[in-house]
Design a protein around this motif. Structure first.
Motif, mmCIF file in Angstrom:
data_model
loop_
_atom_site.group_PDB
_atom_site.id
_atom_site.type_symbol
_atom_site.label_atom_id
_atom_site.label_comp_id
_atom_site.label_asym_id
_atom_site.label_seq_id
_atom_site.Cartn_x
_atom_site.Cartn_y
_atom_site.Cartn_z
ATOM 1 N N PHE A 158 0.835 -1.355 0.077
ATOM 2 C CA PHE A 158 0.008 0.019 -0.076
ATOM 3 C C PHE A 158 0.915 1.175 -0.114
ATOM 4 N N VAL A 210 -18.687 -2.909 -3.832
ATOM 5 C CA VAL A 210 -18.983 -4.208 -3.569
ATOM 6 C C VAL A 210 -20.246 -4.060 -2.325
ATOM 7 N N ILE A 211 -20.550 -5.156 -1.929
ATOM 8 C CA ILE A 211 -21.543 -5.056 -0.929
ATOM 9 C C ILE A 211 -21.114 -4.344 0.456
ATOM 10 N N GLU A 218 -20.819 -5.274 6.616
ATOM 11 C CA GLU A 218 -20.727 -6.207 5.749
ATOM 12 C C GLU A 218 -19.236 -6.186 5.247
ATOM 13 N N PHE A 219 -18.423 -7.265 5.564
ATOM 14 C CA PHE A 219 -17.000 -7.124 5.216
ATOM 15 C C PHE A 219 -16.937 -6.660 3.488
ATOM 16 N N CYS A 220 -15.936 -5.693 3.529
ATOM 17 C CA CYS A 220 -15.755 -4.872 2.130
ATOM 18 C C CYS A 220 -14.318 -4.888 1.660
ATOM 19 N N GLY A 221 -13.636 -5.360 2.326
ATOM 20 C CA GLY A 221 -12.098 -5.185 2.020
ATOM 21 C C GLY A 221 -11.186 -4.739 3.075
ATOM 22 N N TYR A 222 -10.065 -4.258 2.585
ATOM 23 C CA TYR A 222 -8.931 -4.018 3.453
ATOM 24 C C TYR A 222 -9.514 -3.110 4.854
ATOM 25 N N GLN A 223 -10.229 -2.131 4.338
ATOM 26 C CA GLN A 223 -10.402 -1.196 5.419
ATOM 27 C C GLN A 223 -12.032 -1.005 5.834
ATOM 28 N N HIS A 224 -12.327 -2.384 5.609
ATOM 29 C CA HIS A 224 -13.763 -2.538 6.222
ATOM 30 C C HIS A 224 -13.790 -1.915 7.793
ATOM 31 N N ALA A 225 -12.741 -2.199 8.356
ATOM 32 C CA ALA A 225 -12.772 -1.611 9.926
ATOM 33 C C ALA A 225 -12.895 -0.385 10.145
ATOM 34 N N HIS A 226 -12.412 0.537 9.131
ATOM 35 C CA HIS A 226 -12.292 2.057 9.118
ATOM 36 C C HIS A 226 -13.405 2.434 8.246
ATOM 37 N N GLY A 277 -4.372 0.664 2.114
ATOM 38 C CA GLY A 277 -5.350 -0.183 1.212
ATOM 39 C C GLY A 277 -6.379 0.954 0.889
ATOM 40 N N PRO A 303 -4.172 -5.081 7.641
ATOM 41 C CA PRO A 303 -5.382 -5.584 7.004
ATOM 42 C C PRO A 303 -5.314 -6.758 5.990
ATOM 43 N N ASP A 307 -7.238 -10.082 6.890
ATOM 44 C CA ASP A 307 -8.254 -10.750 5.770
ATOM 45 C C ASP A 307 -8.062 -11.911 5.418
ATOM 46 N N PRO A 362 -19.507 -9.153 -4.804
ATOM 47 C CA PRO A 362 -18.546 -8.831 -5.962
ATOM 48 C C PRO A 362 -17.335 -8.877 -5.121
ATOM 49 N N LEU A 363 -17.250 -9.043 -4.085
ATOM 50 C CA LEU A 363 -15.818 -8.775 -3.398
ATOM 51 C C LEU A 363 -14.842 -10.126 -3.754
ATOM 52 N N ASP A 370 -24.104 -9.859 11.593
ATOM 53 C CA ASP A 370 -22.989 -9.538 10.846
ATOM 54 C C ASP A 370 -22.023 -8.686 12.055
ATOM 55 N N ARG A 382 -15.229 -9.037 11.572
ATOM 56 C CA ARG A 382 -14.355 -9.036 10.545
ATOM 57 C C ARG A 382 -13.641 -7.568 10.202
ATOM 58 N N VAL A 383 -13.440 -6.889 11.498
ATOM 59 C CA VAL A 383 -12.674 -5.460 11.545
ATOM 60 C C VAL A 383 -11.402 -6.095 12.007
ATOM 61 N N TYR A 384 -10.439 -5.431 11.259
ATOM 62 C CA TYR A 384 -9.033 -5.915 11.768
ATOM 63 C C TYR A 384 -8.419 -5.142 12.818
ATOM 64 N N THR A 385 -9.209 -3.919 13.164
ATOM 65 C CA THR A 385 -8.588 -3.327 14.417
ATOM 66 C C THR A 385 -9.680 -2.405 14.642
#
Lengths: 181, 212, 322, 660
Positions: free
Chosen positions: A34, C154-155, C193-201, C298, D98, D102, D177-178, D414, D484-487
């Motif tokens: 990144f 994405v979702i 809903e999990f959406c990728g690297y920064q779903h957390a933020h 990301g 992240p 994941d 789509p992910l 979720d 599913r949050v990494y932090t």
């Protein structure tokens, strides 16, 4: 040491080598870096270094980012979906200013006469390299296992991962990228 | 004689003292008496579920779509109809091969397996032309994707069973032919009915569902 | 740092309140059932005599014991079925209560989820009055809000625990969610809903303002960006217009017209940056612009390679855009 | 009790003359130590050497391989779970980024669901069921052996991909789509799709094998009403698998077609639909939970009667509950999708179904408690794990009822509440029973009893650890923490419970360590088990521990549900199967009357080669489109070679076969 033993160690060495090769290939293709590299490394204007090739042209993440930027910055406005329009086609084997990555980077960053604007000041170096890598992938010059697949959108063109390699005809072949394969 | 009567009842186990002597039981059996039949039934259930859901997917996507087919036009009927006729006709030699297997008659089995194989190959050839007459590519849109995969799934089963039939034909030449091999042949014939029967709904979906 | 209320058990709207009531009911019933089963088990274990592996198994028929057991099991099954039926009715009733939010005079907002931020559009009959903001919704207290949901990539899923349940944002499908905040305050929500690297933020704040304050906020947002007042701010605007910023961001009234990243016209009025990741202070703005990938690895924002003075100028300009 | 008088014993049929070779053949039916027993032992032993190792198809070998491999995957996934809890122990930590996080949760979930839970249950069933129903091998042992190799190769490739940074990264249900062509960049999702194809093919093959075995190979006299409950659970599970798993295989392949061939199943712009994947996945995904859970119930129904020293109370009710659960499980899938815009009426239906499925489970729980209460208890480690099951599963089941309710689900879906719920259900419903089963059947598998003291320590640590790790997650979910949050930021206030949860995870790890120590220690120093260390009533305890290669020197004849507890009937065993070739007795489906004999083909290496060939195909298909077609050639060759008759074997078979 018996010959059988030597045989076995040779097999082991071979297996280890294969494993390392797979590791390197996998990591190169899949790594998500990144943070951009130090500016100096990216600005190198001579032949693309191995680092740049591995970081952009053979990296799925960078190619996907390039594709996103291609849409975002409306490259399609002139080049359409690679087939060309007001600007030249990108998915064939004809490169006016050379088809290797550094030439494309120069085209994007510095612009070219007859309409191609210079984006150097408005894009980060990282983005320029991602775009260039993506542009090369539209000619099938990126490895198929890293090139983008079709989009979740109206179907306008063949997915990059399906493009057969259009060997740059009038362009100087890039030694370092080895035509992308 | 109906098929049912041709599956003979069991020779009984005999009680000897406190033991049940099974030495005289047959060493193989046809239809539901054989393990192979049950395994085959399981496989057919698995594939049947896959076919069924592929058809459900077709109608699900159709229900979401304003225009269907969303690309191309409905498939040309010619090859589909040929296939339908041929595959229905194939049930007859298949039936005869199955009966011959129940009689453990190697020569008759072989004869009808040849016929089955030839029809099977013809079906594969027709299937090839069917793909060319779909009037849509798999990547043209959801409609194209669905009917390609639907037809592809059936083709996969068709080709494997034709290959199976040919292998079984070849295997009848490897002598001696033990009784269990006739069970396999009978089961292969049973599987072919599955191919024939599943073709009916798939044919309707691929060729007719988009016309209404 | 802005922190909002985000707890299912602290409802501030009628829907979340109805669900909280259901939750309390379920919790009580389930606790009773759990305790009952555990007590039954404990009694069974306590009363059963001990034996060893060598003890002969008890194969005898015990019609009396069996009858008692059958009766016990029968009653237990009947009771659990009844309780389940009761909970089912409660669930349906809550469902209807949630769906019955009065919607007359509702505020309408379009919400588009991107990786990894929320774009909110407040449309108006007069297009000049429409505006967009990001990651911070203001809503009037006591008025229903209808949010129309779209996904850009994405979702995603919009979840405001203290206001309402969640609703997925699915590409190719439009959906709506309605809620009402009855108490002024800040309510935190997040992509669920999990959406990728920064779903957390990927947080979202709903600020429920009293009606007059909401009207003031609306008026402010509808205005174009504030003109820079100091030389530093002017330098900042020049940089925003001429460097990478304007490729993605919009600042109304300037040449920055990108539509791919949060609208910055009034970014100074927002409490956080990067979808609730960092507070919107001058130093954090500099950090964010210099190396967004460190804060939010990301994310699509590229790092800006400019001398520190210029970075501070950009940060100052953006801070002035209230 | 003995209803085996039957017409079969009366000689109204004319016995066919035996062929000469058949007459000369040595027959089984004498007890241990006899000549025929020695011959049986020779006949049924797997060959030595590497080829023998690769061709082994004894159900005990295959089953044990499944269980051990699955437990290794369990360990790997557990380590990943530990890493995740470590990362989340405090806010704003950077133990992993992240990208890796994941992959960790995707690998953790996928491993637990596809590489651990289903295979371990099927492996146990492969080992135990034939012993329990009194036969010498499963119906299709070579198919199960092939399934094991497929499973191993699939798992190895999946982990190989993970170690080369190509681990799945879109969660264990890989929503498009992910995971689709545009956002699932690189090859990560391809490997996930491949793994699903692998593990579901494995599951299906074993399911067909088990179902056929249970229906057709039970010992004479073991009518369906006398069949042990674990066999029932395995049967129900197998049938569910046959109807659910093709679904996800199909779905994963459709995603793969989208990614590889550019089809549009999930592309809304071209007529596809992103929600379609969720329907397809959860139609499989919900039954999946039940085919992890139902074998666990089967374990309990085997263990509780043994340690309560009495037959199971409500045997028939339990069978009916298992079957009902199997049916209802297919009607719940939408409760994973309440937050999407599915129609309201549909939601109500699925709510009602979700509530209803609690009833059959409740019936079983009450029956077990009744059995415990009416019995005399032998307090041993397996029983402790059974008690643990009650505590943990009931909590999981009750939160499941909450999740079935649409409005409540919309709040906690979720979130960590769901994470807590699913861990309570799966740990309670599968892992506690699994440990009970391991403690229970380990003596049968190894000949030695696991250490009781270590077992109790392990139980208590695990019990405390599980509750400490997962109970706080309910609260986190209510406090607004999505999964599913990494932090997470410190201001969210999620730090406290996350830390508690991380501590719980450490206790879990300790418990697992004790388990490994216990296994190692007991394998060497454990008390000798003898045939029946628990005084249990089902057939597997009638043979030596570990069982001889042929399982039974003489197949038993069964006259009750607990043959070892009841006094033997007039007819006790079967004689007359060959001792020189691998021969099994096939019986009728309902009454288990002896029907035919069945001679197994000799073990050969083709099941291994075929699995290898399929692997070549699948790997090839990940990397290239033509490989998808050409890659079919190696498996085709392997399967034909596998089938091709061996002339010598055929000639032998003809010499002794008896026609029907």
């Amino acid at each position: 040491m018996s010959s059988r033993c030597r045989e076995r160690s040779r097999v082991a060495a071979l297996a280890a080598l294969t494993l390392i090769a797979a590791l390197v290939a996998g990591c190169e293709r899949e790594s998500r870096q990144f943070d951009p590299p130090a500016p100096g490394a990216v600005l190198a204007r001579d032949r693309p270094t191995a680092m740049l090739v591995s970081r952009y042209e053979r990296n799925a993440h960078a190619l996907a980012a390039g594709k996103r930027l291609y849409t975002w910055f409306n490259c399609a406005g002139c080049h359409a979906a690679g087939g060309g329009g007001a600007g030249p086609a990108l998915m064939d084997d004809v490169w006016i200013y050379g088809g290797d990555a550094d030439a494309i980077v120069a085209s994007i960053a510095k612009g070219r006469p007859n309409g191609m604007p210079a984006f150097g000041a408005r894009l980060s170096n990282d983005q320029v390299w991602q775009l260039a890598a993506y542009v090369r992938s539209t000619s099938g010059l990126a490895p198929q296992d890293a090139a983008p697949n079709r989009d979740d959108a109206f179907l306008t063109r063949t997915p990059e991962s399906f493009m057969d390699s259009q060997d740059p005809g009038r362009a100087i072949p890039s030694a370092a990228t080895g035509a992308g394969r | 004689m109906t098929r049912r009567e041709r599956i003979p009842a069991s020779v009984p186990a005999v009680r000897r003292g406190d033991a049940l002597d099974v030495a005289d039981l047959p060493s193989y059996g046809f239809a539901h008496r054989s393990l192979m039949w049950w395994g085959n039934a399981g496989m057919m259930a698995i594939e049947g579920v896959a076919f069924g859901f592929m058809i459900v997917i077709y109608f699900y996507l159709q229900s979401l779509s304003l225009q269907w087919p969303d690309a191309g036009k409905p498939a040309d009927l010619l090859f589909g109809n040929i296939n339908l006729a041929l595959i229905l006709a194939s049930a007859i030699p298949n039936y005869l091969a199955g009966r011959a297997a129940l009689d453990r008659d190697t020569r008759r089995v072989r004869r009808w397996l040849y016929v089955c194989s030839i029809i099977g190959i013809a079906l594969c050839v027709v299937r090839w032309y069917e793909f060319t007459a779909l009037n849509v590519r798999w990547d043209d849109g959801a409609y194209g994707s669905t009917i390609w995969v639907l037809l592809g799934l059936h083709t996969f089963n068709l080709v494997t069973d034709v290959a199976d039939t040919m292998v079984l034909t070849a295997v009848t030449y490897s002598k001696p032919v033990e009784g269990k091999r006739f069970v396999d042949i009978a089961e292969n014939c049973g599987y072919w009915y599955f191919i024939v029967l599943t073709w009916l709904p798939i044919y309707v979906v691929v060729y007719w569902a988009a016309r209404f | 740092m802005m922190s909002g209320i985000h707890d299912v058990r602290v409802p501030v709207g009628p829907q979340a309140a109805a669900i909280t009531d259901l939750w309390t009911l379920m919790l009580v019933v389930c606790t009773v059932v759990f305790v009952a089963i555990m007590v039954a088990l404990a009694i069974a274990v306590w009363r059963a005599p001990r034996a060893t592996e060598k003890a002969a198994a008890d194969l005898a028929e015990h019609p009396r014991i069996d009858r008692r057991l059958r009766r016990g099991v029968g009653w237990a099954v009947a009771a659990s079925s009844l309780l389940l039926a009761g909970l089912l009715v409660a669930s349906f009733m809550t469902d209807r209560a949630v769906a019955r939010l009065p919607l007359h005079d509702a505020v309408r907002i379009d919400l588009v989820a991107h990786r990894f931020w929320w774009e909110a559009r407040y449309d108006a009959a007069d297009p000049a009055l429409a505006f967009a903001t990001a990651n911070e919704l203001h809503v009037p207290v006591g008025r229903a809000v209808i949010v129309t949901l779209y996904a850009d990539d994405v979702i995603h899923s919009l979840w405001l625990p203290s206001l309402a349940g969640k609703k997925d944002l699915i590409p190719g499908r439009e959906s709506t969610i309605a809620f009402r905040a009855d108490i002024a305050g800040v309510y935190r929500g997040q992509c669920a809903e999990f959406c990728g690297y920064q779903h957390a933020h990927m947080a979202l704040f709903v600020v429920a303002d009293p009606p007059d304050e909401y009207a003031r906020w609306l008026a402010r947002q509808r205005a174009p960006a504030r003109e820079p007042a100091t030389a530093q701010e002017r330098r900042g605007r020049e940089l925003v217009e001429t460097t990478t910023c304007g490729m993605c961001h919009t600042i109304a009234g300037t040449t920055a017209r990108g539509r791919r990243a949060p609208d910055l016209t009034h970014v100074g009025s927002r409490q956080t940056l990067a979808a609730g990741t960092i507070p919107n202070s001058a130093t954090e703005r500099v950090t964010w612009i210099t190396d967004p990938q460190k804060v939010k690895p990301g994310v699509d924002m590229p790092p800006i390679d400019l001398p520190p003075r210029d970075l501070v100028a950009i940060a100052a300009y953006l801070g002035s855009l209230e | 009790m003995l209803r085996l008088g039957l017409g079969m014993i009366a000689g109204q049929y004319r016995a066919r003359p035996r062929r000469e070779a058949a007459t000369r053949m040595l027959r089984d039916g004498d007890g241990a130590g006899s000549e025929s027993a020695r011959a049986l032992e020779r006949t049924w032993s797997d060959a030595r050497g590497i080829v023998g190792f690769l061709s082994a198809n004894d159900h005990k070998t295959t089953g044990l391989r499944f269980v051990v491999t699955a437990l290794l995957f369990f360990g790997a996934a557990g380590v990943m779970g530990g890493l995740m809890r470590h990362q989340l122990a405090l806010p704003e930590q950077h133990v992993v980024g992240p990208d890796l996080y994941d992959q960790l949760f995707s690998m953790h979930g996928t491993t637990m669901m596809f590489l651990f839970a289903v295979p371990v249950m099927q492996g146990f069933a492969l080992y135990v069921v034939p012993l329990m129903i009194g036969t010498r091998n499963t119906a299709f042992p070579r198919m199960s052996a092939c399934a094991f190799w497929l499973y191993l190769f699939g798992g190895a490739l999946f982990y190989g991909a993970f170690f080369t940074n190509t681990g799945a990264d879109a969660g264990w249900f890989e929503y498009v789509p992910l995971a689709g062509p545009q956002y699932g960049i690189g090859k990560r999702a391809d490997f996930w799709n491949m793994l699903v194809t692998y593990s579901e093919a494995t599951g299906l093959m074993v399911a067909v094998d088990l179902a056929t075995t249970i229906l057709k190979m039970r010992a004479p006299g073991m009518s369906l009403r006398r069949m042990p409950l674990f066999a029932w659970a395995s049967l129900v599970t197998s049938i569910m698998i046959i109807f659910a798993m093709p679904m996800v295989m199909l779905a994963a392949n459709l995603v793969q077609f989208d990614r590889m061939l550019g089809t549009h199943f999930f592309n809304p712009s071209e007529g596809g639909d992103a929600l379609l994947w969720q329907h397809l996945f959860w139609f499989f995904g919900h039954p999946e939970v039940y085919f992890i859970f139902i074998p666990g119930l089967g374990f309990l129904s085997s263990i509780i009667p043994t340690f309560a020293r009495r037959p199971m109370f409500g045997h028939d009710a339990i069978v009916l509950s298992l079957i009902t659960t199997g049916f209802l499980a297919f009607g719940l899938w939408v409760h994973h999708m309440f937050a999407t815009n599915v129609p309201e009426l549909g939601k109500s239906f699925f709510t009602a179904m979700s509530f209803m499925i609690a009833i059959p489970t409740a019936i079983q729980i009450f029956c077990w408690i009744a059995t415990i209460g009416a019995g005399r208890l032998v307090m041993r480690a397996p029983l402790l794990f059974v008690f643990g099951f009650f505590f943990v599963l009931v909590i999981g089941g009750l939160t499941g009822v909450m999740l079935g309710s649409v409005p409540l689900d919309l709040q906690v879906h979720d979130t960590y509440f769901v994470v807590a719920h699913l861990h309570y259900v799966l740990l309670g419903g599968a892992v506690f029973p699994l440990f009970a089963a391991i403690y229970y059947w380990f003596p049968k598998l190894s000949g030695r009893v696991l250490n009781e003291r270590l077992g109790r320590w392990q139980f208590w640590l695990f019990f405390i650890g599980v509750n400490l790790t997962f109970f706080p997650l309910h609260l986190l979910g209510l406090e607004g923490m999505p999964r599913r949050v990494y932090t997470y930021g410190a201001e969210t206030g999620w730090g406290t419970w996350s830390f508690v949860s991380a501590v719980g995870q450490v206790i879990n790890d300790l418990s697992m360590l004790l388990f490994v120590i216990n296994i190692g220690y007991s394998l060497v120093k454990g008390a000798r088990a003898g045939n029946d260390p628990w005084g249990a009533g089902t057939l597997e305890w009638s043979v030596a521990s570990p069982p001889p290669a042929c399982n039974f020197y003489a197949l038993p004849v069964v006259s009750s549900r607990y043959p070892l507890w009841s006094p033997p009937g007039d007819v006790t065993h079967v004689r007359g199967l060959s001792a020189e070739i691998r021969e099994a007795l096939v019986t009728t489906v309902l009454d288990a009357r002896p029907d035919t004999r069945y001679a197994y083909p000799n073990p050969e290496i083709w099941s291994f080669v075929a699995a290898l060939a399929v692997t070549v195909w699948l790997v090839w298909s990940v990397w290239s489109v033509p490989g998808f077609a050409y890659g079919l050639i190696p498996p085709a060759i392997a399967f034909i070679a596998w089938y091709w008759p061996n002339k010598k074997e055929a000639a032998e078979e003809v010499s002794w076969e008896t026609e029907p």
